[in-house]
Write an enzyme that holds these catalytic residues in place. Structure first.
Site, PDB file in Angstrom:
ATOM      1  N   TYR A  67      23.215  58.174  43.799  1.00 12.78           N
ATOM      2  CA  TYR A  67      24.321  58.019  42.858  1.00 12.78           C
ATOM      3  C   TYR A  67      24.275  59.093  41.774  1.00 12.78           C
ATOM      4  O   TYR A  67      23.225  59.345  41.168  1.00 12.78           O
ATOM      5  CB  TYR A  67      24.278  56.637  42.190  1.00 12.78           C
ATOM      6  CG  TYR A  67      25.317  56.505  41.098  1.00 12.78           C
ATOM      7  CD1 TYR A  67      26.645  56.261  41.416  1.00 12.78           C
ATOM      8  CD2 TYR A  67      24.969  56.671  39.762  1.00 12.78           C
ATOM      9  CE1 TYR A  67      27.607  56.175  40.418  1.00 12.78           C
ATOM     10  CE2 TYR A  67      25.916  56.592  38.761  1.00 12.78           C
ATOM     11  CZ  TYR A  67      27.238  56.344  39.092  1.00 12.78           C
ATOM     12  OH  TYR A  67      28.179  56.283  38.110  1.00 12.78           O
TER      13      TYR A  67
ATOM     14  N   GLY B  66      30.813  56.174  38.833  1.00 12.28           N
ATOM     15  CA  GLY B  66      31.529  54.920  38.694  1.00 12.28           C
ATOM     16  C   GLY B  66      32.218  54.535  39.986  1.00 12.28           C
ATOM     17  O   GLY B  66      31.623  54.612  41.080  1.00 12.28           O
TER      18      GLY B  66
END
Length: 560
Positions: free
Chosen positions: A79, A86
């Site tokens: 990530y 997000g």
């Protein structure tokens, strides 16, 4: 870059905790083997101490950075490193676009608004972020932590707009402005005001930072803004508690209060640690007073004849004297809980994802979520508000001729009526209490979904910490008004008694107040004296300054 002028609270904050020419104290070490304290955060923020990272920190950071680079080379889905952010994390990003990905993260988050946070707060935020990164689980290069430490040691702070964070994925917005400054695209401050970028980097000794694969994310993804501000709040609240205690002792002497209410036995049977400490403090400091009703193990006998005998001596005092150990002690207990939480948060890794190089593990999680700091800040806010409530009631009583037991109306005995004394200052104290009460609504429960409902619960922790800071600024103004009233009452009372009858604490405190404001013989504007004394009383060396000749008092207060 245009920098908005600080508001009045910011100006007050900017000079807090700055010691008068004491020089740099021992350097603060950060790393997995060196956990910081709130006092160390304040010392570094105020420029009284330098900061450096331990060898263990550098080793852990190097290991996590190398492990992350291996994962990137393996084509892992990480990530914010090989994905978007997000709800855009379903977009996988070629590692060759890493520099653009990290830079764009900072750019889109650098959307803060409002006046810049004060120099002191901004530096405490940098300290908190440096501490988090130094734990070695964020996979940043040594250059990132070196430039952060160098900016602190050079007396600089990044320009951070005060508003724009919900404390969800940590303090993304304010920390993005930290990163922007490190990249050479934001602004810098020192204690005197704005500093040009070129001059700032010359002082730092580095060129602007080029962000590595996870470094933008590691800089912005944590609770460091709320935690940095909360650390300063804890230091200031502790001093406010002690000031409220010694001023309450001074107030009790003006009314010949009963010392028995502060007997340690009372605290012992209650069992609350803060209250017990307050009994020990006030019992010790009041021992040298002849103005208080002396302790007697048994009450006096009733006398006279008849079923009811009116107008006799009352054996106990109003709550603003009798219950100060309970009220201030409860505030102290809240502070201790707050400080324990914030100390743990200062030493915490608040980032995502987390890299555990030795175990060869990378975890996507939520340590950036600031609920601990949010709850702690809201609780401390209420504790500080009650200090203000107590002092305002003491001010109201001593300025009211019907309750002040012989003192003139509004402490003005010179042509009363032509002169109004502390009438206006008493109103100001009431207004300040009303204002801080309006800020009692907790921020920590004001969750509102953001980020396309990815951040569907948020903490508002930085709003809570900023709110508490604003409450503290006004609490110190109330403290200053009470101090001025107490010095005035002291000067009026010594016309009736020997100054030696007052406790050593009260006499020394009176002398200190008189260094900042003269006796109010005839009316004069008090605004600057209130502000000046409020500032002076935030000096971390205050007890050494006031009680230098009273080692017992100084050492007793320093324990708090």
């Amino acid at each position: 870059m245009n920098i908005c002028a600080p508001n009045s609270i910011d100006q007050a904050l900017q000079t807090r905790l700055v010691e008068p020419c004491e020089g740099v104290v021992q350097a603060v070490s950060l790393g997995p083997d060196a956990k910081p304290t709130l006092g160390q955060a304040a010392a570094v923020a105020s420029g009284r101490s330098t900061v450096h990272l331990t060898d263990a920190a550098h080793l852990a950071m190097a290991q996590s950075e190398a492990f992350l680079n291996d994962l990137i080379a393996q084509g892992r889905c990480i990530y914010g490193v090989t994905t978007g952010y997000g709800p855009l994390a379903d977009n996988h990003i070629d590692p060759r676009c890493s520099d653009t990905l990290q830079r764009n993260l900072v750019y889109h988050l650098a959307s803060g608004v409002g006046a810049p946070l004060p120099w002191l707060q901004a530096r405490s935020i940098v300290f908190a972020r440096l501490s988090a990164l130094s734990q070695g689980h964020s996979a940043v290069s040594r250059q990132v932590t070196d430039i952060l430490a160098a900016s602190l040691n050079a007396g600089l702070a990044p320009v951070i707009p005060e508003k724009g964070t919900v404390g969800a994925s940590g303090d993304l917005t304010p920390l993005a402005h930290v990163a922007l400054a490190l990249m050479g695209e934001g602004g810098w401050l020192d204690a005197g005001g704005p500093v040009e970028n070129s001059a700032a980097f010359k002082r730092i000794g580095f060129t602007p930072l080029c962000l590595g694969p996870k470094e933008g994310l590691a800089l912005v993804n944590g609770t460091s803004a709320m935690t940095g501000i909360a650390a300063l709040n804890g230091v200031l609240a502790r001093q406010a508690i002690v000031l409220t205690s010694v001023l309450s002792l001074m107030n009790a002497e003006m009314f010949s209060g009963h010392r028995a209410a502060w007997h340690p036995n009372v605290g012992a049977v209650r069992g609350q640690p803060g209250q017990q400490r307050m009994h020990q403090l006030l019992w010790s400091l009041s021992e040298s007073s002849n103005m208080l009703q002396p302790f007697a193990p048994l009450p006096g006998q009733i006398g006279g004849e008849g079923a009811v005998r009116h107008g006799q001596i009352i054996p106990q005092d109003p709550y603003s004297i009798r219950c100060i150990t309970q009220l201030i002690g409860a505030s102290l207990d809240v502070l201790e809980t707050h400080d324990a939480i914030i100390a743990r948060e200062l030493a915490a890794v608040t980032d995502n994802p987390l890299v555990f190089a030795e175990q060869e593990v990378l975890l996507h999680a939520g340590n950036f979520f600031g609920q601990h700091t949010a709850f702690a800040s809201d609780a401390l806010a209420n504790a500080v508000i009650m200090l203000g409530v107590l002092l305002e009631r003491q001010i109201a009583r001593i300025t009211d001729v019907k309750q002040s037991e012989g003192l003139p109306a509004f402490l003005q005995g010179n042509q009363t009526g032509l002169n109004s004394g502390f009438m206006g200052a008493q109103v100001t104290a009431s207004a300040l209490v009303a204002e801080i009460r309006t800020q009692a609504i907790p921020a920590s429960v004001q969750s509102i979904p953001t980020n396309a409902n990815n951040q569907d619960v948020v903490t508002m922790g930085t709003i809570a910490a900023r709110k508490t800071s604003a409450i503290l600024a006004d609490a110190y103004r109330i403290i200053a008004i009470q101090a001025l009233c107490m010095a005035q009452a002291y000067d009026l009372r010594i016309n009736e008694c020997d100054c030696e009858d007052f406790s050593q604490t009260t006499r020394a405190l009176h002398a200190y107040i008189r260094q900042h404001a003269a006796f109010l013989d005839v009316d004069r504007p008090l605004s600057s004296e209130i502000e000046g004394l409020a500032q002076a009383m935030q000096n971390p060396l205050l007890w050494h300054e006031i009680f230098a000749d009273l080692p017992f008092v100084k050492d007793t207060l320093s324990q708090f």
